[in-house]
Write an enzyme that holds these catalytic residues in place. Structure first.
Site, PDB file in Angstrom:
ATOM      1  N   HIS A 108      45.697  62.710 -23.974  1.00 43.82           N
ATOM      2  CA  HIS A 108      45.831  61.278 -23.752  1.00 43.82           C
ATOM      3  C   HIS A 108      44.774  60.708 -22.827  1.00 43.82           C
ATOM      4  CE1 HIS A 108      49.462  61.425 -25.964  1.00 43.82           C
ATOM      5  NE2 HIS A 108      49.797  62.490 -25.269  1.00 43.82           N
TER       6      HIS A 108
ATOM      7  N   HIS B 174      60.728  54.520 -12.101  1.00 43.73           N
ATOM      8  CA  HIS B 174      62.099  55.006 -12.214  1.00 43.73           C
ATOM      9  C   HIS B 174      62.057  56.385 -12.835  1.00 43.73           C
ATOM     10  CE1 HIS B 174      63.548  51.192 -11.049  1.00 43.73           C
ATOM     11  NE2 HIS B 174      62.877  50.593 -12.004  1.00 43.73           N
TER      12      HIS B 174
ATOM     13  N   ARG C  20      49.456  41.190   0.371  1.00 43.72           N
ATOM     14  CA  ARG C  20      48.914  41.778  -0.835  1.00 43.72           C
ATOM     15  C   ARG C  20      48.411  43.182  -0.509  1.00 43.72           C
ATOM     16  NH1 ARG C  20      48.113  44.283  -4.535  1.00 43.72           N
ATOM     17  NH2 ARG C  20      47.124  43.699  -6.501  1.00 43.72           N
TER      18      ARG C  20
ATOM     19  N   CYS D 245      43.991  35.151  -2.506  1.00 42.89           N
ATOM     20  CA  CYS D 245      43.869  36.261  -3.447  1.00 42.89           C
ATOM     21  C   CYS D 245      43.228  35.740  -4.729  1.00 42.89           C
ATOM     22  CB  CYS D 245      45.247  36.844  -3.758  1.00 42.89           C
ATOM     23  SG  CYS D 245      45.167  38.254  -4.875  1.00 42.89           S
TER      24      CYS D 245
ATOM     25  N   TYR E  84      38.633  42.416 -10.053  1.00 40.44           N
ATOM     26  CA  TYR E  84      38.142  41.251  -9.309  1.00 40.44           C
ATOM     27  C   TYR E  84      36.777  40.766  -9.809  1.00 40.44           C
ATOM     28  CZ  TYR E  84      42.028  42.428  -6.305  1.00 40.44           C
ATOM     29  OH  TYR E  84      43.278  42.712  -5.845  1.00 40.44           O
TER      30      TYR E  84
HETATM   31  N1  LIG Z   1      42.803  48.069   3.147  1.00 39.43           N
HETATM   32  C1  LIG Z   1      43.185  47.101   2.299  1.00 39.43           C
HETATM   33  N2  LIG Z   1      42.634  45.893   2.434  1.00 39.43           N
HETATM   34  C2  LIG Z   1      42.985  44.889   1.613  1.00 39.43           C
HETATM   35  C3  LIG Z   1      43.904  45.089   0.566  1.00 39.43           C
HETATM   36  C4  LIG Z   1      44.492  46.377   0.457  1.00 39.43           C
HETATM   37  O1  LIG Z   1      45.336  46.634  -0.406  1.00 39.43           O
HETATM   38  N3  LIG Z   1      44.095  47.361   1.337  1.00 39.43           N
HETATM   39  N4  LIG Z   1      44.196  44.060  -0.296  1.00 39.43           N
HETATM   40  C5  LIG Z   1      43.167  43.014  -0.416  1.00 39.43           C
HETATM   41  C6  LIG Z   1      43.548  41.847  -1.184  1.00 39.43           C
HETATM   42  S1  LIG Z   1      43.402  41.960  -2.866  1.00 39.43           S
HETATM   43  C7  LIG Z   1      43.891  40.669  -0.582  1.00 39.43           C
HETATM   44  S2  LIG Z   1      44.209  39.285  -1.497  1.00 39.43           S
HETATM   45  C8  LIG Z   1      44.009  40.563   0.882  1.00 39.43           C
HETATM   46  C9  LIG Z   1      45.403  40.124   1.245  1.00 39.43           C
HETATM   47  O2  LIG Z   1      45.530  40.000   2.633  1.00 39.43           O
HETATM   48  P1  LIG Z   1      46.940  39.769   3.303  1.00 39.43           P
HETATM   49  O3  LIG Z   1      47.888  40.811   2.799  1.00 39.43           O
HETATM   50  O4  LIG Z   1      46.682  39.832   4.757  1.00 39.43           O
HETATM   51  O5  LIG Z   1      47.404  38.404   2.874  1.00 39.43           O
HETATM   52  O6  LIG Z   1      43.751  41.793   1.531  1.00 39.43           O
HETATM   53  C10 LIG Z   1      42.708  42.559   0.949  1.00 39.43           C
HETATM   54  N5  LIG Z   1      42.417  43.680   1.800  1.00 39.43           N
HETATM   55 MO   LIG Z   2      43.854  39.887  -3.778  1.00 40.69          MO
END
Ligand SMILES: Nc1nc2c(c(=O)[nH]1)N[C@H]1C(S)=C(S)[C@@H](COP(=O)(O)O)O[C@H]1N2
Ligand SMILES: [Mo]
Length: 573
Positions: A146, A170, A244, A291, A426
């Site tokens: 796969h 789950h 996030r 985000c 992104y």
């Molecule tokens: N180390 C780390 N930095 C990260 C992330 C993460 O998952 N790990 N997420 C990123 C994303 S996609 C976003 S949108 C922002 C979110 O920041 P917040 O959770 O402080 O709002 O952190 C960013 N920095």
């Molecule tokens: Mo994000």
């Protein structure tokens, strides 16, 4: 029945206030008085994992139903069981050949193994073994059959439990049944005890979160506040700021924390938290963090996209304090002309030990007016655990994903970050690109975000009494790259006519307008309408405007969703 026209003059102030309450402005009270508490938080276990294999049809056929690796595992194992049933003899002969073990044991799975032996089996060449509870499984054939099954390689040579826990799968009975077909033996008694200890949940130490959150995924934790919170405060309160996380929140001891600063040929530096505070001037910047997936749910309505179903509140505005990245880089002799990118690595790691990572262009990092911070405070408090304690990067004007939390290592380079989140996520694409045709190399990583605005009050689908003389509409507006919001237009008739909202928010320097503006429009309630289509759109200092509809900007990852925001409310007689 009284017509609208004759109702209006009879209204007393009190009556008006009462009737207009559904559309009132005191968001905080309203939220905590009922609306949110009455609205159960979704505690689904949909994963927040945003790794997606690109260009592989099979993966996306299971999308929506099963997300994340666990889903792949369930689906894959099931499919494989079917295939194994068809080709049973071939496969078992092959397995016996490839194993240095007696064929009898291979099928009965009565052999015992030490943990050390299991660890030897991490690659397809050595065969891939995993454990679950006290049993040892050889899942090589599953992976080989796969494409995409390689995500399970994260668990190779180790236990499946934390891997499953990480993606909140789950453990359905049938998955375990399928797994049985791959059993080759058990752990020896000494290692069994160990296995039971390791079964612990990597999310066990997660911080407490506000009950008002709309939870998009609980493990990893991804949540946004109720929308009207946003317009209630210029600075979003820390505990209501959207969260996030791609991975479990790391538990970092501030006393032993170190930030490594590196680069080929530059003297490396290891900074303690105390040194970050004391060796560099402290700067405070008010900046909005958004985000890339904010408002993704609107794209989902056009056509399903991959990712967390964010509403309009994956955005927040805070006052961040810390050392300027340019001061730290300058202190080790970094020269802008000699490098292209600055990389940030988080201390949050997946099971293979790969940290969350991203990079930004060197010119942004070194620009003293770029205001990139190594932030240790958020709204005057120590950075909360969910937001990167003890230190995170704040890159004002730039997509949330580059604002790396729990930053442990920073290095300068000629190359861009090779991380998954920089290269295969992104990025924006044409609406015509789908998961079969996407080539992530063809699009640049998102840095500056485009102009954005949304209506936070009233709520889509709410009511207003026809006896109200006025209607108040509120929201936020923001643009990336330090471009200031210069105007917000609001329409009560779906975009046929427009009124200019009043803006509030701090005046920031030209080209450094990192913070959002909140806006309000109070206007006469249109007469004789049963429904209002309320629309907002913002204009930034480059006269960039938002696109009027979502469909032409739809993209497979549901990022950069910034069309005019539309809501519908009913006017009740
Ligand atoms: N180390 C780390 N930095 C990260 C992330 C993460 O998952 N790990 N997420 C990123 C994303 S996609 C976003 S949108 C922002 C979110 O920041 P917040 O959770 O402080 O709002 O952190 C960013 N920095
Ligand atoms: Mo994000």
């Amino acid at each position: 029945m009284l017509s609208l026209g004759c109702t209006r003059p009879f209204m007393t102030g009190l009556l008006k206030t009462l009737r207009c309450l559904t559309q009132g402005s005191n968001s905080f009270q309203k939220i905590f008085a009922g609306r949110v508490l009455a609205c159960p938080q979704s505690t689904d276990s949909k994963t927040g994992n945003e790794h997606w294999h690109t260009g592989k049809r099979w993966h996306f056929t299971v999308a929506g139903l099963l997300t994340g690796t666990g889903g792949v595992l369930i689906w894959g194992l099931h499919k494989n069981q079917v295939e194994r049933a068809k080709t049973k003899d071939t496969i078992s002969t092959e397995q016996v050949d490839n194993h240095e073990m007696p064929s009898g044991n291979r099928q009965s799975g009565s052999q015992t193994y030490t943990r050390a032996e299991v660890i030897q089996h991490k690659t397809l060449a050595d065969r891939v073994w995993v454990t679950y509870l006290n049993d040892v499984y050889d899942i090589t054939d599953f992976i080989e059959l796969h494409p995409g099954g390689e995500r399970i390689m994260l668990a190779a040579g180790g236990a499946l439990e934390p891997f499953w826990a990480m993606y909140a799968v789950h453990k359905q009975e049938h998955v375990l049944d399928i797994l049985k077909g791959y059993k080759i033996g058990e752990l020896c008694s000494e290692d069994k005890r160990e296995a039971n200890l390791n079964a612990s949940d990597p999310y066990i130490k997660e911080p407490q979160r506000h009950p008002a959150f709309r939870v998009n995924s609980s493990k990893p934790f991804n949540a946004e506040p109720p929308a009207d919170i946003l317009a209630a405060n210029y600075l979003t309160p820390n505990d209501l700021f959207f969260k996030r996380n791609h991975l479990p929140v790391p538990d970092i001891n501030p006393l032993t924390y170190r930030l490594q600063i590196e680069g080929e040929g530059i003297k490396s530096l290891s900074l303690s938290l105390e040194e970050i505070h004391s060796k560099f001037p402290k700067h405070t910047v008010i900046a909005t963090l958004q985000c890339a997936g904010n408002r993704r749910s609107e794209m989902n309505k056009i056509k399903q996209v991959k990712g967390l179903d964010w509403g309009i509140a994956a955005i927040g505005n805070a006052s961040w304090s810390g050392a300027k990245l340019c001061d730290v880089l300058t202190s080790v002799g970094v020269k802008e002309e000699e490098w292209e990118h600055v990389h940030f690595e988080g201390l949050d790691k997946d099971l293979s030990g790969t940290p969350y990572a991203a990079s930004i262009p060197i010119h942004k990092a070194m620009d003293k007016h770029g205001d990139v911070l190594l932030a240790y405070e958020m709204n005057g408090e120590d950075l909360p655990k969910d937001h990167g304690f003890p230190v995170r990067v704040i890159v004002p004007g730039i997509v949330g994903a580059r604002n790396v939390k729990w930053v442990g290592r920073i290095f300068v380079s000629k190359e861009e970050s090779t991380s998954h989140w920089q290269q295969n996520d992104y990025k924006g694409f044409s609406p015509s690109v789908d998961w079969d045709t996407v080539d992530f190399r063809t699009a640049p990583a998102i840095q500056d975000l485009p102009v954005q605005s949304a209506i936070t009050e009233p709520h889509n689908g709410s009511n207003i009494s026809a006896t109200c003389e006025e209607i108040t509409v509120k929201g936020y507006a923001w643009s990336g790259g330090g471009r200031e919001i210069i105007r917000v237009d609001v329409s009560l008739d779906g975009g046929k006519s427009w009124q200019v909202a009043s803006l509030t928010g701090q005046q920031q320097k030209a080209g450094r307008a990192w913070a959002w503006k909140l806006w309000t429009l109070t206007a006469p309630l249109p007469i004789g309408q049963e429904q209002l289509e309320i629309v907002c759109k913002a204009v930034d200092s480059s006269y960039n405007v938002q696109p009027d509809t979502v469909a032409p900007i739809w993209n497979l990852r549901g990022v950069l969703s910034n069309a005019w925001h539309r809501i519908y409310i009913s006017v009740q007689k």
